[in-house]
Scaffold this motif. Structure first.
Motif, mmCIF file in Angstrom:
data_model
loop_
_atom_site.group_PDB
_atom_site.id
_atom_site.type_symbol
_atom_site.label_atom_id
_atom_site.label_comp_id
_atom_site.label_asym_id
_atom_site.label_seq_id
_atom_site.Cartn_x
_atom_site.Cartn_y
_atom_site.Cartn_z
ATOM 1 N N ARG A 184 21.992 -23.891 -18.360
ATOM 2 C CA ARG A 184 23.413 -24.395 -18.595
ATOM 3 C C ARG A 184 23.981 -23.153 -20.192
ATOM 4 N NH1 ARG A 184 22.847 -30.425 -18.469
ATOM 5 N NH2 ARG A 184 22.516 -30.226 -20.408
ATOM 6 N N LYS A 185 22.448 -23.206 -20.738
ATOM 7 C CA LYS A 185 22.389 -22.745 -22.106
ATOM 8 C C LYS A 185 21.932 -20.596 -22.279
ATOM 9 C CE LYS A 185 23.845 -25.510 -24.052
ATOM 10 N NZ LYS A 185 24.974 -26.603 -24.825
ATOM 11 N N GLY A 186 22.305 -20.715 -21.005
ATOM 12 C CA GLY A 186 21.562 -19.213 -20.514
ATOM 13 C C GLY A 186 19.801 -18.502 -20.986
ATOM 14 N N ILE A 187 19.759 -19.389 -21.362
ATOM 15 C CA ILE A 187 18.390 -18.909 -22.119
ATOM 16 C C ILE A 187 17.438 -18.176 -20.964
ATOM 17 C CG2 ILE A 187 16.184 -20.514 -22.922
ATOM 18 C CD1 ILE A 187 17.999 -22.745 -24.109
ATOM 19 N N ARG A 188 16.679 -16.835 -21.461
ATOM 20 C CA ARG A 188 15.625 -16.739 -20.983
ATOM 21 C C ARG A 188 14.330 -16.654 -21.320
ATOM 22 N NH1 ARG A 188 17.819 -10.605 -21.127
ATOM 23 N NH2 ARG A 188 16.043 -10.401 -19.898
ATOM 24 N N ALA A 189 13.967 -17.205 -22.582
ATOM 25 C CA ALA A 189 13.075 -17.241 -23.039
ATOM 26 C C ALA A 189 12.953 -18.462 -23.865
ATOM 27 C CB ALA A 189 12.115 -15.641 -24.104
ATOM 28 N N ALA A 190 11.502 -19.175 -23.924
ATOM 29 C CA ALA A 190 11.722 -20.435 -24.880
ATOM 30 C C ALA A 190 10.356 -20.724 -25.112
ATOM 31 C CB ALA A 190 12.021 -21.260 -23.545
ATOM 32 N N VAL A 191 10.265 -21.315 -26.048
ATOM 33 C CA VAL A 191 8.832 -21.725 -27.117
ATOM 34 C C VAL A 191 8.916 -23.065 -26.517
ATOM 35 C CG1 VAL A 191 6.993 -21.594 -28.711
ATOM 36 C CG2 VAL A 191 9.250 -20.160 -28.939
ATOM 37 N N PHE A 246 8.111 -11.272 -23.750
ATOM 38 C CA PHE A 246 8.803 -13.313 -24.368
ATOM 39 C C PHE A 246 9.625 -12.038 -25.225
ATOM 40 C CE2 PHE A 246 9.159 -15.398 -27.875
ATOM 41 C CZ PHE A 246 9.745 -16.553 -27.388
ATOM 42 N N ASN A 247 8.706 -10.923 -25.919
ATOM 43 C CA ASN A 247 9.240 -10.385 -27.258
ATOM 44 C C ASN A 247 10.280 -9.114 -27.103
ATOM 45 O OD1 ASN A 247 7.807 -12.017 -28.843
ATOM 46 N ND2 ASN A 247 5.748 -10.062 -29.101
ATOM 47 N N ARG A 248 10.557 -9.229 -25.714
ATOM 48 C CA ARG A 248 11.796 -8.079 -25.623
ATOM 49 C C ARG A 248 13.101 -8.823 -25.070
ATOM 50 N NH1 ARG A 248 7.679 -4.190 -22.305
ATOM 51 N NH2 ARG A 248 7.714 -5.925 -21.317
ATOM 52 N N ILE A 249 13.040 -10.446 -25.040
ATOM 53 C CA ILE A 249 14.177 -10.344 -24.914
ATOM 54 C C ILE A 249 15.267 -10.454 -26.011
ATOM 55 C CG2 ILE A 249 15.404 -13.118 -24.309
ATOM 56 C CD1 ILE A 249 13.928 -11.595 -22.248
ATOM 57 N N PRO A 250 16.670 -10.272 -26.065
ATOM 58 C CA PRO A 250 17.532 -10.752 -27.103
ATOM 59 C C PRO A 250 17.392 -12.220 -27.815
ATOM 60 C CG PRO A 250 18.174 -9.288 -25.219
ATOM 61 C CD PRO A 250 16.939 -10.117 -25.148
ATOM 62 N N VAL A 251 17.471 -12.444 -29.468
ATOM 63 C CA VAL A 251 17.055 -13.297 -30.182
ATOM 64 C C VAL A 251 18.293 -14.791 -29.109
ATOM 65 C CG1 VAL A 251 18.177 -13.867 -32.425
ATOM 66 C CG2 VAL A 251 16.053 -13.557 -31.819
ATOM 67 N N ALA A 252 19.666 -13.998 -29.215
ATOM 68 C CA ALA A 252 20.506 -14.941 -28.536
ATOM 69 C C ALA A 252 19.749 -15.858 -27.332
ATOM 70 C CB ALA A 252 21.884 -14.161 -28.588
ATOM 71 N N GLU A 253 19.185 -15.361 -26.248
ATOM 72 C CA GLU A 253 19.051 -15.686 -25.463
ATOM 73 C C GLU A 253 17.400 -16.672 -25.908
ATOM 74 O OE1 GLU A 253 20.788 -12.955 -21.932
ATOM 75 O OE2 GLU A 253 19.218 -12.281 -23.246
ATOM 76 N N LYS A 254 16.940 -16.924 -26.558
ATOM 77 C CA LYS A 254 15.725 -16.792 -26.464
ATOM 78 C C LYS A 254 16.108 -18.821 -27.652
ATOM 79 C CE LYS A 254 12.695 -13.661 -27.781
ATOM 80 N NZ LYS A 254 12.227 -12.840 -28.430
ATOM 81 N N ALA A 255 15.103 -19.335 -27.137
ATOM 82 C CA ALA A 255 15.039 -21.174 -27.432
ATOM 83 C C ALA A 255 13.763 -21.556 -27.753
ATOM 84 C CB ALA A 255 16.056 -21.842 -26.640
#
Ligand code: SF4
Length: 183
Positions: free
Chosen positions: A114-121, A44-53
Protein backbone atom coordinates in the motif's frame (compact mmCIF):
# COMPACT_ATOMS: atom_id res chain seq x y z
CA UNK A 1 34.24 -7.71 1.30
CA UNK A 2 33.73 -7.74 -2.49
CA UNK A 3 30.21 -8.01 -3.92
CA UNK A 4 30.91 -11.54 -5.25
CA UNK A 5 32.31 -12.73 -1.93
CA UNK A 6 29.29 -11.21 -0.11
CA UNK A 7 26.93 -12.94 -2.55
CA UNK A 8 28.61 -16.33 -2.01
CA UNK A 9 28.40 -15.91 1.75
CA UNK A 10 24.74 -14.84 1.49
CA UNK A 11 23.74 -17.77 -0.75
CA UNK A 12 25.63 -20.30 1.42
CA UNK A 13 24.10 -18.94 4.64
CA UNK A 14 20.56 -19.46 3.30
CA UNK A 15 21.33 -22.73 1.48
CA UNK A 16 22.68 -24.36 4.65
CA UNK A 17 20.08 -22.73 6.90
CA UNK A 18 17.83 -25.86 7.16
CA UNK A 19 20.86 -27.82 8.43
CA UNK A 20 22.00 -25.22 10.96
CA UNK A 21 21.16 -27.20 14.13
CA UNK A 22 23.07 -30.19 12.77
CA UNK A 23 26.02 -28.01 11.75
CA UNK A 24 25.85 -26.20 15.11
CA UNK A 25 26.70 -29.49 16.83
CA UNK A 26 30.07 -29.51 15.08
CA UNK A 27 30.69 -25.85 15.94
CA UNK A 28 29.55 -24.27 12.65
CA UNK A 29 27.36 -21.25 13.44
CA UNK A 30 26.60 -18.10 11.52
CA UNK A 31 24.72 -14.86 12.01
CA UNK A 32 22.10 -14.95 9.25
CA UNK A 33 20.76 -11.42 9.83
CA UNK A 34 24.29 -9.96 9.94
CA UNK A 35 25.23 -11.68 6.67
CA UNK A 36 22.05 -10.60 4.88
CA UNK A 37 22.27 -7.02 6.23
CA UNK A 38 25.84 -6.77 4.89
CA UNK A 39 24.82 -8.22 1.52
CA UNK A 40 21.80 -5.89 1.01
CA UNK A 41 23.47 -2.78 2.51
CA UNK A 42 24.58 -1.03 -0.71
CA UNK A 43 21.25 -1.58 -2.47
CA UNK A 44 19.40 -0.47 0.66
CA UNK A 45 21.35 2.79 0.80
CA UNK A 46 20.62 3.52 -2.88
CA UNK A 47 16.82 3.62 -2.36
CA UNK A 48 15.45 7.19 -2.06
CA UNK A 49 14.54 8.10 1.50
CA UNK A 50 10.81 8.61 0.73
CA UNK A 51 10.56 4.95 -0.28
CA UNK A 52 12.27 3.74 2.88
CA UNK A 53 10.48 2.83 6.09
CA UNK A 54 11.18 1.84 9.65
CA UNK A 55 8.64 -0.87 10.46
CA UNK A 56 8.86 -1.89 14.10
CA UNK A 57 7.10 -4.83 15.73
CA UNK A 58 4.48 -4.14 18.41
CA UNK A 59 6.57 -6.05 20.98
CA UNK A 60 8.71 -2.90 21.38
CA UNK A 61 5.94 -0.64 22.66
CA UNK A 62 5.30 0.02 26.34
CA UNK A 63 2.60 -1.96 28.19
CA UNK A 64 0.80 1.32 28.97
CA UNK A 65 0.86 2.46 25.33
CA UNK A 66 -2.19 4.69 24.63
CA UNK A 67 -1.86 4.54 20.84
CA UNK A 68 -4.90 3.73 18.74
CA UNK A 69 -4.77 1.13 16.01
CA UNK A 70 -5.52 1.89 12.38
CA UNK A 71 -6.22 -0.85 9.85
CA UNK A 72 -4.27 1.12 7.26
CA UNK A 73 -1.33 2.46 9.30
CA UNK A 74 -0.90 0.04 12.22
CA UNK A 75 -0.24 1.33 15.75
CA UNK A 76 -0.58 5.14 15.69
CA UNK A 77 2.15 6.25 18.09
CA UNK A 78 1.29 9.46 19.97
CA UNK A 79 4.93 10.00 21.01
CA UNK A 80 4.23 9.75 24.72
CA UNK A 81 7.88 8.96 25.55
CA UNK A 82 6.99 5.76 27.43
CA UNK A 83 9.08 3.83 24.89
CA UNK A 84 11.70 4.84 22.29
CA UNK A 85 9.29 4.33 19.36
CA UNK A 86 8.01 7.91 19.74
CA UNK A 87 11.48 9.41 19.43
CA UNK A 88 12.25 7.19 16.42
CA UNK A 89 8.99 8.25 14.83
CA UNK A 90 10.01 11.94 15.20
CA UNK A 91 13.47 11.21 13.76
CA UNK A 92 11.86 9.47 10.77
CA UNK A 93 9.58 12.47 10.17
CA UNK A 94 12.58 14.83 10.28
CA UNK A 95 14.63 12.67 7.90
CA UNK A 96 11.79 11.97 5.44
CA UNK A 97 11.42 8.26 6.25
CA UNK A 98 8.10 6.48 6.65
CA UNK A 99 7.48 5.03 10.12
CA UNK A 100 5.09 2.29 11.22
CA UNK A 101 4.52 -0.05 14.13
CA UNK A 102 3.10 -3.30 12.82
CA UNK A 103 1.00 -5.84 14.73
CA UNK A 104 1.96 -8.81 12.53
CA UNK A 105 3.98 -10.09 9.59
CA UNK A 106 0.87 -10.25 7.39
CA UNK A 107 0.07 -6.63 8.20
CA UNK A 108 3.65 -5.66 7.25
CA UNK A 109 3.29 -7.45 3.91
CA UNK A 110 0.12 -5.49 3.09
CA UNK A 111 1.70 -2.26 4.32
CA UNK A 112 4.69 -2.41 1.94
CA UNK A 113 2.28 -2.88 -0.98
CA UNK A 114 0.00 0.00 0.00
CA UNK A 115 2.76 2.46 0.88
CA UNK A 116 5.16 1.80 -2.01
CA UNK A 117 7.96 0.83 0.35
CA UNK A 118 11.12 -0.39 -1.42
CA UNK A 119 13.48 -0.73 1.54
CA UNK A 120 12.70 -1.28 5.20
CA UNK A 121 14.42 -1.59 8.55
CA UNK A 122 12.60 -4.09 10.71
CA UNK A 123 13.21 -5.91 13.96
CA UNK A 124 12.58 -9.51 14.89
CA UNK A 125 13.65 -12.23 17.30
CA UNK A 126 15.43 -15.42 16.17
CA UNK A 127 12.14 -17.30 16.18
CA UNK A 128 10.41 -14.79 13.86
CA UNK A 129 13.46 -14.63 11.57
CA UNK A 130 13.42 -18.40 11.21
CA UNK A 131 9.66 -18.36 10.53
CA UNK A 132 10.17 -15.60 7.95
CA UNK A 133 12.92 -17.53 6.15
CA UNK A 134 10.63 -20.56 5.87
CA UNK A 135 7.60 -18.62 4.64
CA UNK A 136 9.10 -15.83 2.51
CA UNK A 137 10.87 -15.87 -0.83
CA UNK A 138 14.34 -14.41 -0.34
CA UNK A 139 16.20 -13.39 -3.49
CA UNK A 140 19.50 -11.71 -4.29
CA UNK A 141 17.53 -8.56 -5.14
CA UNK A 142 15.44 -8.43 -1.96
CA UNK A 143 12.72 -10.16 -0.01
CA UNK A 144 9.41 -10.82 -1.75
CA UNK A 145 6.47 -9.68 0.39
CA UNK A 146 3.22 -10.41 -1.48
CA UNK A 147 5.08 -10.07 -4.80
CA UNK A 148 6.57 -6.71 -3.77
CA UNK A 149 10.36 -6.75 -3.55
CA UNK A 150 11.73 -5.02 -0.45
CA UNK A 151 15.39 -4.58 0.50
CA UNK A 152 15.70 -5.27 4.21
CA UNK A 153 17.90 -4.43 7.16
CA UNK A 154 16.99 -6.46 10.23
CA UNK A 155 17.73 -5.66 13.87
CA UNK A 156 17.59 -8.48 16.37
CA UNK A 157 15.34 -8.01 19.38
CA UNK A 158 16.98 -8.59 22.75
CA UNK A 159 14.62 -11.43 23.68
CA UNK A 160 12.00 -13.81 22.36
CA UNK A 161 9.24 -11.85 24.06
CA UNK A 162 6.07 -10.11 22.86
CA UNK A 163 6.09 -7.49 25.66
CA UNK A 164 8.47 -4.58 26.34
CA UNK A 165 11.16 -6.00 24.12
CA UNK A 166 14.30 -4.10 23.18
CA UNK A 167 16.60 -3.49 20.21
CA UNK A 168 19.83 -1.62 19.59
CA UNK A 169 18.13 1.79 19.33
CA UNK A 170 21.47 3.55 18.68
CA UNK A 171 22.07 1.36 15.65
CA UNK A 172 18.59 2.17 14.36
CA UNK A 173 19.24 5.92 14.80
CA UNK A 174 22.54 5.56 12.89
CA UNK A 175 20.83 3.76 10.00
CA UNK A 176 18.20 6.53 9.75
CA UNK A 177 20.78 9.33 9.95
CA UNK A 178 23.76 7.86 8.08
CA UNK A 179 22.49 4.84 6.14
CA UNK A 180 23.04 1.14 6.74
CA UNK A 181 26.65 0.49 7.74
CA UNK A 182 27.13 4.22 8.44
CA UNK A 183 28.64 5.47 11.71
S1 SF4 B 1 5.98 6.27 22.46
FE1 SF4 B 1 4.36 5.65 21.00
S2 SF4 B 1 4.49 3.44 20.83
FE2 SF4 B 1 5.68 4.03 22.68
S3 SF4 B 1 4.21 3.82 24.35
FE3 SF4 B 1 4.10 5.96 23.65
S4 SF4 B 1 2.44 6.01 22.12
FE4 SF4 B 1 3.00 3.84 22.46
Amino acid sequence: MTRNCGRLKFVSAFFFFPMRSLLGRIGLRWDISGISNAYYREDFNRIPVAEKAVILPHCLIDEKCQARFSKAEGVLCVKCKCCPCGEISILCEEQGWQFYISPSTNFTKRLVQRKGIRAAVGAACDFEIEKGIRSTRITLQGVLLKRKKVIPQVLLTARYDCLKNDIDWDLLRKIILNGAGGV
